[in-house]
Scaffold this active site. Structure first.
Site: not given
Length: 588
Positions: A164, A326, A328, A330
């Site tokens: 992440s 961000d 990734d 999510d």
């Protein structure tokens, strides 16, 4: 560190054995170099010896966050050997759960971090060899695409290789369960206890890698760009349907978009385009995946400086809205221009409340248009550390609100969930699509809100004022204390448990609750303080970083817009006083 000769010999032997079976030549060479630098007894590098001891201090713990750690060789790092053993444990769990009644299916995704593709391929090879029907995403794609695929493809499990928004030296392994493996509201959500422990028990850390079968093929690579059934395109169309363009171009709203060197740029851009938002301008220096994240200190929109390039471009190009995902994708951060103040990123709680009001109003409008109450039903949820304003918004619309523990693994499991958020920039605006936070669907609905307000001659700052007038001015802040050792977190929490502060920000503390005792929620390591005047503080250790996090909220009630500037200044003063009191209570 000064190990005995026997201890050093055991450590060196473990390192040599690991390097000998390591499937990754790079990490094997790294480990041999480190062992050589450590030397014998106290003759070598103390730093190298300490590093070596940490790498072999124990296996990397598998929990509700899956795995997340620094890359490197050894059982306490993220590497291909650890991933293969973890995948084997997950395969055993899926097969044991199926108990021969069906063939479990799993989908595997990965982002653009160092080693992510190798970890994903290893996972696919292990799962397929074990007899799991295995699907692999065709390219580096955002976490929400994987989470969507778990539900859309009716999979028993999903694995996303990502860390992440962690620093570039980290990687991780996030596990979802769905299909026939999970019943109820948790289908397609991240694992929680006891699932994590059930999987962890099946991970054989001492098992030789040669004993884990690997398939050379046997998994299915899902269709990619230009192919019929393109999995990314299916996700884009599903999300775009949340805010259909209705045949018109939404070119009246100019958006600056940054994926912060992550994998969300292409997907987010396609979602905007499919919904009619045609004036979207990428921050070119951050537009393409780069696992080293060269323009930011930390690839997290919450961190100071992370959005500077986007804000500068927005000011230069006369934008209406900045959207940052961000790495990734999510999570979602947004920024707008405030009159007389310039551009500012909204706090997660501000976005959470604005989206909550927008979604509640949309549902009410659909219910009216359809003549039924079904579209207006559902539950709103937010984490315990998020602002209490969402509960008041839900009540005003006749909706139920629930408070959960921190993390979307809990928010996503709320029955009849219609919308959920947590202050750390996580929003679930379409639980039927993605049972997790999704920074792209959230960004789309926020853009829809901004466009509607602009068409009415209003603005996001004005919408925030309206919420404050109706539901109270909820001012929030966060104090994060980064530490060198995780042991210090326990000591700091122990200090709070042994001595309750008498006041917070000048208000008497009327309740101090140790949430480790449990109650109506599972026990969790945090302290909750209520002070007079609706002041609230929650303190907890971070689950993914060596940080102690303190969440602060004060509430003020005003009767007119003219009172808001003074009320905000007073609330800021109260928050500053609360910060000082918490720092004192922690002994900082």
């Amino acid at each position: 560190m000064n190990p005995t000769a026997d201890e050093w010999s055991t450590l060196l032997s473990a390192a040599d054995g690991w390097a000998a079976e390591d499937p990754d030549a790079e990490t094997a060479a790294e480990l041999r170099t480190l062992a050589a630098a450590a030397g014998a007894d106290d003759a070598g590098s103390p730093a190298a010896l300490a590093d070596l001891a940490d790498r072999f201090g124990g296996p990397l713990e598998f929990g509700t966050a899956g795995l997340r750690a620094a890359l490197g060789a050894g059982p306490n790092r993220m590497n291909r050997a650890v991933v293969r053993r973890t995948a084997a444990g997950l395969a055993r769990y899926l097969l044991d759960t199926a108990a021969g009644a069906y063939t479990p299916r799993a989908v595997v995704g990965y982002d653009a971090r160092h080693k992510s593709d190798a970890f994903a391929l290893d996972t696919a090879a292990v799962l397929a060899a074990a007899g799991v029907d295995t699907l692999l995403l065709p390219d580096r794609l955002p976490t929400p695409v994987l989470a969507w695929a778990v539900r859309a493809l009716d999979c028993e499990a999903g694995v996303m290789v990502t860390a992440s928004h962690n620093p570039p030296q980290d990687n991780g392994y996030k596990v979802y369960l769905g299909g026939r493996a999970v019943a109820g509201a948790g289908r397609g959500a991240q694992i929680v206890a006891p699932m994590d422990a059930d999987i962890a028990r099946r991970i054989e850390h001492g098992l030789p890698l040669s004993a884990i079968p690997l398939a050379d093929s046997g998994w299915t690579v899902l269709p990619g760009a230009g192919q019929e059934g393109d999995i990314q395109d299916r996700y884009v169309r599903a999300v775009a349907a949340l805010a259909p363009a209705a045949g018109r171009a939404r070119d009246g709203l100019r958006i600056v978009l940054t994926p912060l060197h992550g994998v969300g740029g292409d997907t987010m851009g396609r979602v905007f385009a499919a919904s009619g938002f045609t004036d979207v301008r990428l921050v070119e220096a951050q537009a393409h995946p780069d696992p080293d994240f060269p323009t930011v200190d930390f690839p997290n929109p919450e961190e100071p400086g992370a959005m500077d390039l986007a804000l500068e471009q927005a000011s230069r190009e006369g934008a209406d809205l900045v959207v940052a995902n961000d790495p990734d994708a999510d999570r979602c951060a947004v920024a707008v221009e405030f009159p007389g103040q310039g551009w500012r990123m909204l706090r997660g709680d501000e976005v959470g409340s604005l989206l909550g009001e927008h979604i509640a109003a949309r549902r009410a409008a659909r219910a009216t248009a359809g003549g039924t109450a079904e579209a207006a039903a559902g539950v709103f949820a937010s984490s315990i550390v998020s602002s209490r304003q969402l509960a008041r918004i839900a009540a005003a619309h006749g909706l139920e609100h629930r408070t959960t523990l921190t993390g979307f693994k809990w928010i996503a499991r709320v029955p009849d969930l219609a919308y959920g958020y947590e202050e750390a920039l996580g929003y679930c605006v379409a639980p039927d699509l993605v049972r997790d936070k999704d920074g792209m669907s959230a960004a789309l609905l926020f853009a829809e809100l901004a466009e509607e307000l602009k068409a009415d001659g209003r603005s996001i700052p004005e919408a925030l004022d309206e919420l404050a007038l109706v539901h109270g001015l909820h001012a929030t802040d966060q104090l994060s204390v980064r530490v060198q050792s995780l042991d210090l977190l326990g000591a700091m929490m122990g200090r709070l448990r042994s001595r309750t502060p008498a006041t917070l920000g000048g208000s008497e503390v009327v309740a101090a609750v140790d949430l480790a005792a449990g109650g109506d929620r599972p026990p969790t390591d945090r302290m909750l303080y209520h002070a007079a005047g609706e002041t609230r503080v929650i303190v907890r250790p971070s689950g993914t970083e060596p940080k102690l996090k303190c969440y602060l909220e004060v509430v003020a009630h005003v009767s007119s817009a003219d009172e808001l500037p003074a009320a905000r200044a007073a609330a800021r003063g109260r928050l500053d006083a609360v910060v000082a009191d918490i720092r004192d209570a922690l002994g900082l």
